[in-house]
Design a protein around this motif. Structure first.
Motif, PDB file in Angstrom:
ATOM      1  N   ASP A 129       0.850  -1.162   0.028  1.00 22.13           N
ATOM      2  CA  ASP A 129      -0.190  -0.014  -0.083  1.00 22.13           C
ATOM      3  C   ASP A 129       0.850   1.138  -0.046  1.00 22.13           C
ATOM      4  OD1 ASP A 129      -2.325   1.498  -0.097  1.00 22.13           O
ATOM      5  OD2 ASP A 129      -2.366   1.669   2.286  1.00 22.13           O
ATOM      6  N   SER A 130       1.860   1.170  -1.035  1.00 22.80           N
ATOM      7  CA  SER A 130       2.811   2.412  -0.820  1.00 22.80           C
ATOM      8  C   SER A 130       2.058   3.616  -1.387  1.00 22.80           C
ATOM      9  CB  SER A 130       4.133   2.042  -1.738  1.00 22.80           C
ATOM     10  OG  SER A 130       4.732   0.886  -1.167  1.00 22.80           O
ATOM     11  N   GLU A 131       2.745   4.720  -1.091  1.00 21.99           N
ATOM     12  CA  GLU A 131       2.252   5.991  -1.651  1.00 21.99           C
ATOM     13  C   GLU A 131       3.249   6.567  -3.019  1.00 21.99           C
ATOM     14  OE1 GLU A 131       0.598   8.680   1.902  1.00 21.99           O
ATOM     15  OE2 GLU A 131       2.674   7.928   2.160  1.00 21.99           O
ATOM     16  N   MET A 132       4.303   5.847  -2.822  1.00 19.77           N
ATOM     17  CA  MET A 132       5.423   6.008  -3.940  1.00 19.77           C
ATOM     18  C   MET A 132       6.210   4.822  -4.281  1.00 19.77           C
ATOM     19  SD  MET A 132       8.039   8.703  -4.210  1.00 19.77           S
ATOM     20  CE  MET A 132       7.333  10.162  -4.689  1.00 19.77           C
ATOM     21  N   ASN A 151      11.378  -4.590   0.299  1.00 19.16           N
ATOM     22  CA  ASN A 151      10.091  -4.876   0.738  1.00 19.16           C
ATOM     23  C   ASN A 151       9.693  -4.125   1.960  1.00 19.16           C
ATOM     24  OD1 ASN A 151      10.629  -6.968  -1.082  1.00 19.16           O
ATOM     25  ND2 ASN A 151      12.000  -8.093   0.153  1.00 19.16           N
ATOM     26  N   LYS A 152       9.795  -3.288   2.226  1.00 20.14           N
ATOM     27  CA  LYS A 152       9.027  -2.464   3.229  1.00 20.14           C
ATOM     28  C   LYS A 152       8.882  -1.182   2.967  1.00 20.14           C
ATOM     29  CE  LYS A 152      12.283  -3.434   6.176  1.00 20.14           C
ATOM     30  NZ  LYS A 152      13.065  -3.500   7.756  1.00 20.14           N
ATOM     31  N   ASN A 153       8.205  -0.150   3.577  1.00 24.93           N
ATOM     32  CA  ASN A 153       7.620   1.305   3.421  1.00 24.93           C
ATOM     33  C   ASN A 153       8.774   2.012   4.117  1.00 24.93           C
ATOM     34  OD1 ASN A 153       5.654   1.300   1.274  1.00 24.93           O
ATOM     35  ND2 ASN A 153       4.268   0.710   3.079  1.00 24.93           N
ATOM     36  N   PHE A 154       9.054   3.196   3.783  1.00 24.72           N
ATOM     37  CA  PHE A 154       9.979   3.964   4.636  1.00 24.72           C
ATOM     38  C   PHE A 154       9.704   5.449   4.348  1.00 24.72           C
ATOM     39  CE2 PHE A 154      12.148   3.227   0.496  1.00 24.72           C
ATOM     40  CZ  PHE A 154      12.222   4.468  -0.120  1.00 24.72           C
ATOM     41  N   ASN A 155      10.294   6.577   4.997  1.00 20.74           N
ATOM     42  CA  ASN A 155      10.043   7.934   4.699  1.00 20.74           C
ATOM     43  C   ASN A 155      11.505   8.678   4.701  1.00 20.74           C
ATOM     44  OD1 ASN A 155      10.546   8.659   7.306  1.00 20.74           O
ATOM     45  ND2 ASN A 155       8.377   8.177   7.665  1.00 20.74           N
ATOM     46  N   ILE A 194      20.869  10.185   2.438  1.00 26.54           N
ATOM     47  CA  ILE A 194      20.629   9.732   0.918  1.00 26.54           C
ATOM     48  C   ILE A 194      19.577  10.527   0.336  1.00 26.54           C
ATOM     49  CG2 ILE A 194      21.870   7.634   1.199  1.00 26.54           C
ATOM     50  CD1 ILE A 194      19.258   6.349   0.383  1.00 26.54           C
ATOM     51  N   VAL A 195      18.756  11.301   0.916  1.00 24.30           N
ATOM     52  CA  VAL A 195      17.399  11.947   0.384  1.00 24.30           C
ATOM     53  C   VAL A 195      17.623  12.549  -0.801  1.00 24.30           C
ATOM     54  CG1 VAL A 195      16.094  11.924   2.451  1.00 24.30           C
ATOM     55  CG2 VAL A 195      17.607  13.756   1.937  1.00 24.30           C
ATOM     56  N   LYS A 226       6.444  14.695   2.107  1.00 23.35           N
ATOM     57  CA  LYS A 226       5.191  14.492   2.677  1.00 23.35           C
ATOM     58  C   LYS A 226       4.823  13.147   2.903  1.00 23.35           C
ATOM     59  CE  LYS A 226       4.246  19.016   2.147  1.00 23.35           C
ATOM     60  NZ  LYS A 226       4.097  20.072   3.233  1.00 23.35           N
ATOM     61  N   LEU A 227       5.359  12.135   2.257  1.00 18.32           N
ATOM     62  CA  LEU A 227       5.075  10.736   2.471  1.00 18.32           C
ATOM     63  C   LEU A 227       5.426   9.992   3.519  1.00 18.32           C
ATOM     64  CD1 LEU A 227       5.409   9.971  -1.634  1.00 18.32           C
ATOM     65  CD2 LEU A 227       3.491  10.979  -0.197  1.00 18.32           C
ATOM     66  N   ASN A 228       4.787   9.076   3.902  1.00 16.28           N
ATOM     67  CA  ASN A 228       5.122   8.047   4.912  1.00 16.28           C
ATOM     68  C   ASN A 228       5.469   6.568   4.615  1.00 16.28           C
ATOM     69  OD1 ASN A 228       4.974   9.834   7.182  1.00 16.28           O
ATOM     70  ND2 ASN A 228       2.579   9.843   7.146  1.00 16.28           N
ATOM     71  N   LYS A 229       4.797   6.408   3.449  1.00 14.78           N
ATOM     72  CA  LYS A 229       4.913   5.223   2.801  1.00 14.78           C
ATOM     73  C   LYS A 229       5.577   5.192   1.272  1.00 14.78           C
ATOM     74  CE  LYS A 229       0.715   3.682   3.407  1.00 14.78           C
ATOM     75  NZ  LYS A 229      -0.467   2.944   3.683  1.00 14.78           N
TER      76      LYS A 229
END
Length: 377
Positions: free
Chosen positions: A110-113, A145-149, A156-157, A198-201
């Motif tokens: 359910d990723s946002e990006m 295989n996981k969500n991050f922000n 590295i952003v 702005k994203l959490n996932k």
């Protein structure tokens, strides 16, 4: 309602368009739509779009007067019906399993990006190219295989590819109401970072699914006066970092991002604009905090970025800058290779000594030497 909407800006790409459209038709995942935005094409691009749309009702055509890439993408976003959005440039193409891989990932997490690897294709040489950047090697395996922000990867952003070739959750985009800045080059960086923080996932996949065509007449390879848009884009990004109160925590990495992008544009800039370009860098010197660089952080930069920054610092015009940049570059290489040569010479001396020692040992233990000793007795 389709699961994935693909927004496809089209402007005078008759040479490449069919390959792009075929890559969509041949997808192993079929629950998608394609919003083809004919951005005032004057070649046969529209005819090609109509040919494909007549055979496949997943293709819809929106025609408008030329507004540029940002304007075409913004128009396309007004017509999408899917749950997820992918931007595809009409001179590029995707692998046949691209949409399937993206949909499987977003269904699981359910990723946002979703950020994914890509390959460069050189139109002139016909060769593909990948590197650590395009392969997303800045991400270590801990985020697979996981969500991050961004808080999980602060170091590295600003090293993440900011091209808009990502999969976006449409619901999130609507909430954020972010559009591409029309009339400006380097719009991808603005759009990506305006959303990303702005994203959490956010998640990544490791399979390269996008083929990015490099051609001599593309925006990213021409050093026209539009190159100066980089200052507006960098200023906008800095402003919303400060508005979101995350500038201070990311300051060191953002300054490096500024220098890298200024260098990227400079290296492609027509020589006739270089004096003006340096003047504009100097005018923005304090705003971009180039006078506040952390010396410890500077020491971690790639040597070419350090040399570029130091040349800015000591130059007053384009000619001086060109000379100082080349001088610093060659001095670094000379010192570097002098050190390499000295190191190799030392290694060679050690190996020579070891070889001589080995020869002596072999001589002392040889049958011939033993025979000589017996004779003497």
């Amino acid at each position: 309602m389709p699961q994935i909407s693909v927004v496809l800006p089209v402007y005078n790409v008759e040479k490449y368009l069919k390959q792009c459209l075929d890559s969509l038709i041949n997808q192993t995942f079929d629950d998608f739509e394609v919003i083809c935005v004919n951005d005032g094409s004057t070649d046969s691009s529209l005819n090609i779009l109509e040919e494909y749309a007549s055979k496949d009702d997943r293709f819809r055509i929106i025609s408008q007067q030329n507004k540029g890439l940002s304007g075409a993408r913004n128009t396309g976003m007004n017509y999408i019906k899917g749950n997820y959005l992918l931007f595809l440039d009409s001179d590029d193409w995707i692998e046949e399993n691209a949409l399937e891989l993206l949909y499987n990932q977003v269904s699981n997490l359910d990723s946002e990006m979703i950020i994914f690897p890509y390959r460069y294709y050189n139109q002139e040489t016909g060769k593909y190219n990948e590197n650590d950047f395009t392969k997303l090697n800045m991400f270590d395996s801990s985020i697979d295989n996981k969500n991050f922000n961004y808080k999980n990867i602060p170091e590295i952003v600003f090293r993440i590819p900011h091209e808009s070739i990502k999969l976006y959750k449409v619901e999130t985009l609507k909430k954020l109401a972010v559009k591409f800045p029309e009339g400006l080059n380097y719009e991808d960086a603005y759009f990506f970072y305006k959303i990303f923080f702005k994203l959490n996932k956010v998640s990544i996949i490791r399979t390269p699914i996008y083929n990015y065509r490099i051609r001599s007449d593309s925006i990213c390879t021409t050093g026209s006066e539009k190159s100066f848009d980089i200052f507006k884009i960098l200023t906008s990004i800095e402003n919303f970092l400060k508005e979101d109160k995350i500038y201070d925590e990311l300051k060191d990495e953002f300054i490096l991002f500024i220098v890298i992008n200024l260098k990227f544009v400079y290296l492609r800039l027509n020589e006739s604009f270089r004096n003006q370009y340096l003047r504009e860098i100097k005018e923005n010197y304090e705003f971009f905090a180039l006078n506040q660089i952390n010396k410890d952080h500077l020491a971690t930069w790639h040597f070419d970025d350090r040399v570029f920054y130091n040349a800015i610092d000591v130059s007053n015009n384009g000619v001086e800058f060109e000379l100082n940049y080349k001088k610093g570059y060659y001095e670094f290489l000379a010192n570097h290779y002098e050190g390499v040569i000295n190191h190799l010479q030392q290694q060679n001396q050690v190996l020579t000594q070891e070889n001589d020692s080995l020869k002596e040992q072999l001589a002392n233990t040889s049958i011939k030497n033993k025979f000589k000793k017996i004779v003497k007795l």
